[in-house]
Design a protein around this motif. Structure first.
Motif, short mmCIF file in Angstrom:
data_model
loop_
_atom_site.label_atom_id
_atom_site.label_comp_id
_atom_site.label_asym_id
_atom_site.label_seq_id
_atom_site.Cartn_x
_atom_site.Cartn_y
_atom_site.Cartn_z
N GLY A 111 0.77 -1.24 0.00
CA GLY A 111 0.00 0.00 0.00
C GLY A 111 0.80 1.28 0.00
N VAL A 112 2.04 1.23 -0.49
CA VAL A 112 2.87 2.45 -0.47
C VAL A 112 2.91 3.16 -1.82
CG1 VAL A 112 4.37 1.72 1.42
CG2 VAL A 112 4.97 1.10 -0.91
N GLY A 113 2.34 2.52 -2.87
CA GLY A 113 2.29 3.21 -4.17
C GLY A 113 2.98 2.48 -5.32
N LYS A 114 3.19 1.18 -5.19
CA LYS A 114 3.85 0.43 -6.29
C LYS A 114 3.04 0.49 -7.58
CE LYS A 114 3.74 -3.46 -4.05
NZ LYS A 114 3.35 -3.03 -2.71
N THR A 115 1.74 0.20 -7.45
CA THR A 115 0.91 0.15 -8.67
C THR A 115 0.76 1.54 -9.28
OG1 THR A 115 -0.22 -1.74 -7.71
CG2 THR A 115 -1.32 -0.67 -9.54
N THR A 116 0.59 2.54 -8.43
CA THR A 116 0.52 3.92 -8.92
C THR A 116 1.80 4.28 -9.66
OG1 THR A 116 -0.79 4.42 -6.93
CG2 THR A 116 0.06 6.29 -8.15
N ASN A 174 7.54 8.02 -1.91
CA ASN A 174 6.18 8.45 -2.28
C ASN A 174 5.48 9.14 -1.11
OD1 ASN A 174 3.90 8.70 -3.90
ND2 ASN A 174 3.15 6.64 -3.47
N ARG A 175 4.45 9.91 -1.46
CA ARG A 175 3.58 10.58 -0.50
C ARG A 175 4.33 11.57 0.38
NH1 ARG A 175 -1.49 6.68 0.50
NH2 ARG A 175 -2.40 8.73 0.62
N ILE A 227 7.85 11.63 -4.85
CA ILE A 227 6.51 11.97 -5.35
C ILE A 227 5.71 12.57 -4.20
CG2 ILE A 227 4.45 11.07 -6.54
CD1 ILE A 227 7.08 10.41 -8.05
N PRO A 228 5.16 13.76 -4.39
CA PRO A 228 4.39 14.36 -3.29
C PRO A 228 3.05 13.67 -3.07
CG PRO A 228 4.34 15.77 -5.22
CD PRO A 228 5.24 14.62 -5.56
N GLU A 229 2.54 13.83 -1.87
CA GLU A 229 1.15 13.42 -1.57
C GLU A 229 0.24 14.30 -2.45
OE1 GLU A 229 0.00 11.29 0.93
OE2 GLU A 229 -2.10 11.81 0.57
N ASP A 230 -0.73 13.69 -3.10
CA ASP A 230 -1.56 14.46 -4.02
C ASP A 230 -2.92 13.78 -4.13
OD1 ASP A 230 -2.70 15.82 -6.11
OD2 ASP A 230 -1.06 15.47 -7.53
N VAL A 276 -4.11 11.72 -7.17
CA VAL A 276 -3.79 10.31 -7.38
C VAL A 276 -5.08 9.49 -7.30
CG1 VAL A 276 -2.57 8.31 -6.41
CG2 VAL A 276 -1.41 10.51 -6.56
N ILE A 277 -5.91 9.81 -6.31
CA ILE A 277 -7.16 9.07 -6.12
C ILE A 277 -8.13 9.36 -7.28
CG2 ILE A 277 -9.15 8.76 -4.56
CD1 ILE A 277 -6.93 9.85 -2.40
N THR A 298 -6.96 7.45 -10.25
CA THR A 298 -7.24 6.02 -10.10
C THR A 298 -8.70 5.74 -10.44
OG1 THR A 298 -5.62 5.86 -8.34
CG2 THR A 298 -7.23 4.09 -8.44
P1 ADP Z 1 0.55 -0.59 -3.69
O1 ADP Z 1 0.52 -1.01 -5.13
O2 ADP Z 1 1.95 -0.47 -3.16
O3 ADP Z 1 -0.31 -1.47 -2.83
P2 ADP Z 1 -1.06 1.65 -4.54
O4 ADP Z 1 -0.33 2.23 -5.71
O5 ADP Z 1 -2.23 0.78 -4.82
O6 ADP Z 1 -0.03 0.89 -3.59
O7 ADP Z 1 -1.44 2.87 -3.59
C1 ADP Z 1 -2.08 2.64 -2.34
C2 ADP Z 1 -3.04 3.78 -2.03
O8 ADP Z 1 -2.31 4.98 -1.86
C3 ADP Z 1 -4.03 4.04 -3.17
O9 ADP Z 1 -5.27 4.35 -2.61
C4 ADP Z 1 -3.45 5.25 -3.89
O10 ADP Z 1 -4.44 6.03 -4.51
C5 ADP Z 1 -2.78 6.00 -2.75
N1 ADP Z 1 -1.60 6.79 -3.19
C6 ADP Z 1 -0.49 6.30 -3.78
N2 ADP Z 1 0.40 7.30 -4.04
C7 ADP Z 1 -0.19 8.45 -3.60
C8 ADP Z 1 0.21 9.84 -3.58
N3 ADP Z 1 1.38 10.24 -4.08
N4 ADP Z 1 -0.67 10.75 -3.08
C9 ADP Z 1 -1.88 10.36 -2.59
N5 ADP Z 1 -2.31 9.08 -2.57
C10 ADP Z 1 -1.47 8.12 -3.06
#
Ligand code: ADP
Ligand code: MG
Length: 290
Positions: A33-38, A193-194, A223-226, A229-230, A233
């Motif tokens: 949940g740290v942003g791998k997929t994003t 990230n974030r 990458i800043p918190e933003d 991103v949501i 998605t």
């Molecule tokens: P992972 O693949 O590591 O499990 P995700 O890419 O699915 O992580 O991101 C987990 C959550 O964090 C998602 O809800 C996503 O929208 C949110 N998120 C990721 N990067 C950011 C960011 N830079 N700013 C705000 N929300 C973020």
């Protein structure tokens, strides 16, 4: 054309582009949940927009959502498991992006029950993709402690570790770096990230430099918190496709440019627009150092 002949075999017939070998990069983290997929979706899309042929492999089975982030969830008919089982050809499982045709998505499996990909399977798969002349093969991998991690990383030569600035995430990132090295992957880069500069200024969050120094891994980007991103998605449209890029979109694009070797500077997260403009000014006005 690439064909599946039996459950575990993939045969390739295309001539290989030997001058441009594939770069196989796994995107992973210690914590989930740290942003791998994003990161995979945005960096992959940016690299495709730079003109490279890119495939994104969704290997994080339980949390499969790379298709959602790319808006391709309704297009998946076949997965890699179907290819291995001889139900379809590899090219049938490759989903081409609607917007950038040089970007493809490949899902390993639709459900966890059918997830029994071996190292050999993964290696064969990546070899077949590399023979299809994909220049960048990005693997959205399970977190380090999750099932499937070791198999998912086995064909990779490079890794991108995603972490946030929080201590548990940093500690787990350190552990995953050790796991990667133990499995022969030494070319590792860091994506933080974030990041929130308001918290960093108040000393409530570790700075990017501090996180990088603690981990001792070269930085690819921050990458800043933003909240966009949501939004992105939910729309199935990566941030880097927005006409007016937000801060995180610029930061992802920068990270992608750095990954392909097109940029060597980092943007200033507090004033990214000024940073980009200043770079242009430097580029055009300042005479080159001899
Ligand atoms: P992972 O693949 O590591 O499990 P995700 O890419 O699915 O992580 O991101 C987990 C959550 O964090 C998602 O809800 C996503 O929208 C949110 N998120 C990721 N990067 C950011 C960011 N830079 N700013 C705000 N929300 C973020
Ligand atoms: Mg994920």
């Amino acid at each position: 054309m690439c064909l599946a002949t039996s459950s575990n075999e993939i045969v390739q017939e295309d001539p290989k582009d030997v001058e441009n070998p594939s770069r196989i990069i796994v995107i992973t983290s210690g914590k989930g949940g740290v942003g791998k997929t994003t990161a995979t979706a945005n960096i992959g899309m940016s690299i495709a927009r730079l003109g490279y042929k890119v495939v994104l492999i969704d290997a994080d089975i339980g949390l499969r959502n790379l298709d959602l982030l790319l808006g391709l969830e309704n297009r998946i008919l076949y997965t890699v498991m179907d290819v291995f089982e001889g139900q379809c050809r590899l090219d049938q499982a490759l989903i081409r992006d609607k917007r950038w045709k040089n970007l493809s998505l490949l899902s390993i499996s639709k459900n966890r029950q059918r997830y029994n990909v071996t190292r050999k399977n993964m290696q064969n798969l990546v070899k077949a993709l590399s023979n299809l002349n994909f220049r960048y093969i990005l693997i959205d991998c399970p977190a380090g402690i999750d099932v499937g991690f070791i198999n998912a990383i086995s064909p990779a030569q490079e890794a991108l570790i995603v972490t946030t600035s929080e201590i548990p995430s940093i500690r787990d990132a350190d552990r995953v770096a050790g796991l990667l090295e133990a499995n022969g992957i030494y070319d590792i880069k860091l994506l933080i990230n974030r990041v929130r500069s308001d918290l960093i200024q108040k000393k409530d969050m570790m700075s990017v430099r501090d996180v990088q120094e603690v981990l001792g891994i070269p930085l690819l980007g921050a990458i800043p918190e933003d909240h966009q991103v949501i939004v992105s998605t939910n729309r199935g449209e990566p941030l880097v496709l927005k006409k007016k890029l937000t801060l995180s979109g610029i930061a992802f694009e920068n990270a992608a440019r750095r990954l392909v070797g097109k940029q060597d500077y980092f943007i200033d997260l507090d004033s990214p627009y000024k940073g980009v403009f200043q770079k242009l000014v430097d580029w055009f006005l300042v005479p080159e150092k001899s």
